[in-house]
Write an enzyme that holds these catalytic residues in place. Sequence first.
Site, PDB file in Angstrom:
ATOM      1  N   HIS A  83      -9.421  59.648  10.852  1.00  0.00           N
ATOM      2  CA  HIS A  83      -8.679  60.839  11.283  1.00  0.00           C
ATOM      3  C   HIS A  83      -7.236  60.826  10.782  1.00  0.00           C
ATOM      4  O   HIS A  83      -6.588  61.861  10.764  1.00  0.00           O
ATOM      5  CB  HIS A  83      -8.787  61.065  12.796  1.00  0.00           C
ATOM      6  CG  HIS A  83      -7.927  60.202  13.662  1.00  0.00           C
ATOM      7  ND1 HIS A  83      -8.406  59.082  14.307  1.00  0.00           N
ATOM      8  CD2 HIS A  83      -6.631  60.294  14.002  1.00  0.00           C
ATOM      9  CE1 HIS A  83      -7.428  58.539  15.019  1.00  0.00           C
ATOM     10  NE2 HIS A  83      -6.335  59.247  14.846  1.00  0.00           N
ATOM     11  N   ASP A 219     -14.249  55.095  12.851  1.00  0.00           N
ATOM     12  CA  ASP A 219     -13.070  55.895  12.486  1.00  0.00           C
ATOM     13  C   ASP A 219     -12.153  55.136  11.515  1.00  0.00           C
ATOM     14  O   ASP A 219     -11.073  54.696  11.887  1.00  0.00           O
ATOM     15  CB  ASP A 219     -12.316  56.262  13.771  1.00  0.00           C
ATOM     16  CG  ASP A 219     -11.296  57.368  13.553  1.00  0.00           C
ATOM     17  OD1 ASP A 219     -10.952  57.642  12.394  1.00  0.00           O
ATOM     18  OD2 ASP A 219     -10.833  57.942  14.560  1.00  0.00           O
ATOM     19  N   SER A 627      -2.740  54.993  16.023  1.00  0.00           N
ATOM     20  CA  SER A 627      -3.977  55.189  15.297  1.00  0.00           C
ATOM     21  C   SER A 627      -3.888  54.447  13.980  1.00  0.00           C
ATOM     22  O   SER A 627      -2.901  54.573  13.263  1.00  0.00           O
ATOM     23  CB  SER A 627      -4.199  56.662  15.016  1.00  0.00           C
ATOM     24  OG  SER A 627      -4.920  57.217  16.068  1.00  0.00           O
TER      25      SER A 627
HETATM   26  N1  ARG Z   1      -8.159  60.851  19.997  1.00  0.00           N
HETATM   27  C1  ARG Z   1      -7.817  60.143  18.796  1.00  0.00           C
HETATM   28  C2  ARG Z   1      -6.346  60.384  18.463  1.00  0.00           C
HETATM   29  O1  ARG Z   1      -5.610  60.779  19.310  1.00  0.00           O
HETATM   30  C3  ARG Z   1      -8.742  60.532  17.680  1.00  0.00           C
HETATM   31  C4  ARG Z   1      -8.599  61.917  17.196  1.00  0.00           C
HETATM   32  C5  ARG Z   1      -9.492  62.289  16.046  1.00  0.00           C
HETATM   33  N2  ARG Z   1     -10.809  62.744  16.466  1.00  0.00           N
HETATM   34  C6  ARG Z   1     -11.134  64.000  16.880  1.00  0.00           C
HETATM   35  N3  ARG Z   1     -12.315  64.246  17.290  1.00  0.00           N
HETATM   36  N4  ARG Z   1     -10.275  65.001  16.859  1.00  0.00           N
HETATM   37  O2  ARG Z   1      -5.892  60.591  17.377  1.00  0.00           O
HETATM   38  N1  GLU Z   2      -5.836  58.711  18.113  1.00  0.00           N
HETATM   39  C1  GLU Z   2      -4.449  58.516  18.387  1.00  0.00           C
HETATM   40  C2  GLU Z   2      -3.515  58.670  17.188  1.00  0.00           C
HETATM   41  O1  GLU Z   2      -3.719  59.425  16.322  1.00  0.00           O
HETATM   42  C3  GLU Z   2      -4.271  57.190  18.988  1.00  0.00           C
HETATM   43  C4  GLU Z   2      -4.902  57.226  20.260  1.00  0.00           C
HETATM   44  C5  GLU Z   2      -3.912  57.290  21.345  1.00  0.00           C
HETATM   45  O2  GLU Z   2      -3.191  58.278  21.502  1.00  0.00           O
HETATM   46  O3  GLU Z   2      -3.877  56.253  21.998  1.00  0.00           O
HETATM   47  O4  GLU Z   2      -2.483  58.098  17.109  1.00  0.00           O
END
Ligand code: ARG
Ligand code: GLU
Length: 695
Positions: A83, A219, A627
């Site tokens: 991502h 990921d 991330s």
């Molecule tokens: N929650 C994770 C972050 O904050 C992964 C986001 C990417 N995945 C998604 N389904 N949008 O970045």
């Molecule tokens: N998926 C998040 C990011 O893009 C990290 C997950 C979180 O916020 O802990 O940084």
Amino acid sequence: MKYLKILLFFITLNTFAQQGGMWIPSLLEGMNEDEMTSLGSKLTAKDIYDINNSSLKDAIGHFNGGCTSEVISPKGLILTNHHCGFSQIQSHSSLENDYLKNGFWAMSYEEELPNNGLFVEFIVSIHDVSKNVLADINENMTEKEKQSTIDKNSNGILKNWTKEAWQDVKVKSFYKGNQYFLFVTERFEDIRLVGAPPTSIGKFGSDTDNWVFPRHTGDFSLFRIYADANNRPAKYNINNKPYTPKHFLPISLDGVEEGDFTMVFGFPGRTNEYLPAVAIEHITKNYNPTNIAIREAALKVINEKMKADDDVRIKYASKQARIANAWKKWIGENLGIEKSNAVEKRRAFETTYTKALKEKGLEEKYGDILPEFNRLYKDFAPVDIKRRNFIEVFLTTNELMQMTFRTYQVVQAIKDNPSVFERAKESLIGRFKGIHKNYNVDVDRGIFNSVMPLYANHVDASIYDKTAFTNLDSALKLLEGSPKEVLKNINNDAAYKYAKPLIDEFYNVIDKEFQQKNETITALQTKYMTALMEALPNARYFPDANSTLRVTYGQVRGYAPRDAVYYNHVSYLDGVIEKYIPGDYEFDVPQKLRDLYAAKDYGQYADTNGKVPVCFLGTNHTTGGNSGSPAIDAHGNLVGLNFDRVWEGTMSDMNYDPEICRNIMVDLRYVLFIIDKYAGVKHLIDEMELVHPKK
Ligand code: ARG
Ligand code: GLU
């Protein structure tokens, strides 16, 4: 006595193990080093950060300013999340070469794909410059005077700092302006895409599984840093060479067990751990819900159209992911705050703090802070919400409004200073082109119809039939001619006419009021931080995240989200197959992966129980920006790739609760399994250093 000592040791061990925090890598000696050792780490503070020798920090790169990446080979190969590389992967994708859908693997250096604008930045050294930055500051100064003195001092320090020609320096504020650090950095700008799994692996489970456990997402994506002939940062050039890093992370094939030490090393973006109860209440009860509603309305439209049309799916992939990500996070944040009684707990803490103020004779000096917060937030709440709702509608979800907003800004700039006309026009053309590259007018009109009623009283979708902005050629035509003609064209446009009063109100009323009130609250928050540290000096304070390099550590651990339910610390490939829904846009599984599973063809990547681990959980205190951060074992090897937090624990940005806050990491063995067995790109595995610390 001996008993007591052992008991005490366990009590401290336990609290240590549980407390979270994001620490400054150059200040780990002492308390943090001891805590890490007690959690099982074999690393010294110098192994992690050393100004004179290479250390772990030299392998950690800030990925495009918003994510983290780590070097995993002597040839500058870096690992980050799928991502995090998503918009790059998307930008190389088309209906013919659908790398989002099918994945991408460069089979040689020549096939690695350059990415305009993408950069990776390393920290060379960190220096405490608080004394010099805070010189000449006194209590009689207004906030403005203080800030301008701080800025002047910082600029002076930056100007006189000795550094190499290819390095940069910056000063950042910590503990709400109570401390300042200077960072010497190196920024590499030739970063090429090396590999990415298909979305059905890299984003497996998509929004349904985002922010939750059990999780089965691979990921990850791979890039490579290129440097000039002297191994120094350089802009893209075909003759650049793969970068030779000062340090790269060996990868452990032995994995982790529950209770194992892990540390996450990266660039957390922003947290707010020292808010008063009234602020947490405002955010979760009023602020979040309105923004959630706006994003939900937009997502309904986008999701439906993406499922129906492949062209829309590719064009809206990044946008949709960005909108959906925070939408779901905020819902989880609210749930977690409520479930853990965070507001009540913060109020109880405030009682303790108030008592400490009294006991220490600090009431006179600091006693007014909490009542003042209560007053200020009451006054601040409506404008804070209104401003953010505007941003959600005009800058996050609806692109016609975004184009009118950017145009408005340019019109103001030209009015104030006609000489900037050409430059302003160029930047606007860039914006239009950027938006139209991934634009679909039907989707945007649908979004307008669903989000605008949540912001404005008057909604007129007929502007879509009359405006020039929704087509790139006609939008660019608006900008042809003399400044006078251009202004006339713009002012006659139907969408611009509709948006202008709303943007006027935003700038002249809403944002003005917000800035003024926010400044007062920020100043009070600075004072509160000072007061906390004076009133309760033995508490454990870490600075809020501010996109600088931090260390957070903890242990591998499952958790109980609710009564009678316990989530194991690890998920397996079996779970991917359990979730498999043929043809589904979130839970489809590639044939090749199902074949490998059926044949149990796992190579060296299975755990001792014969299964391939996919994700695991830890108590590391992480946030957005972490991330792509490496999860590092007790010996300094890479074991996991951080990418998310659990649903109930996303509140850790305001309230870290050791019971339910967990970070989610991809097990490195799953990453290697996909590269080696699924994609068959062995030469990448050969570049890495695989180790067996447990054997
Ligand atoms: N929650 C994770 C972050 O904050 C992964 C986001 C990417 N995945 C998604 N389904 N949008 O970045
Ligand atoms: N998926 C998040 C990011 O893009 C990290 C997950 C979180 O916020 O802990 O940084």
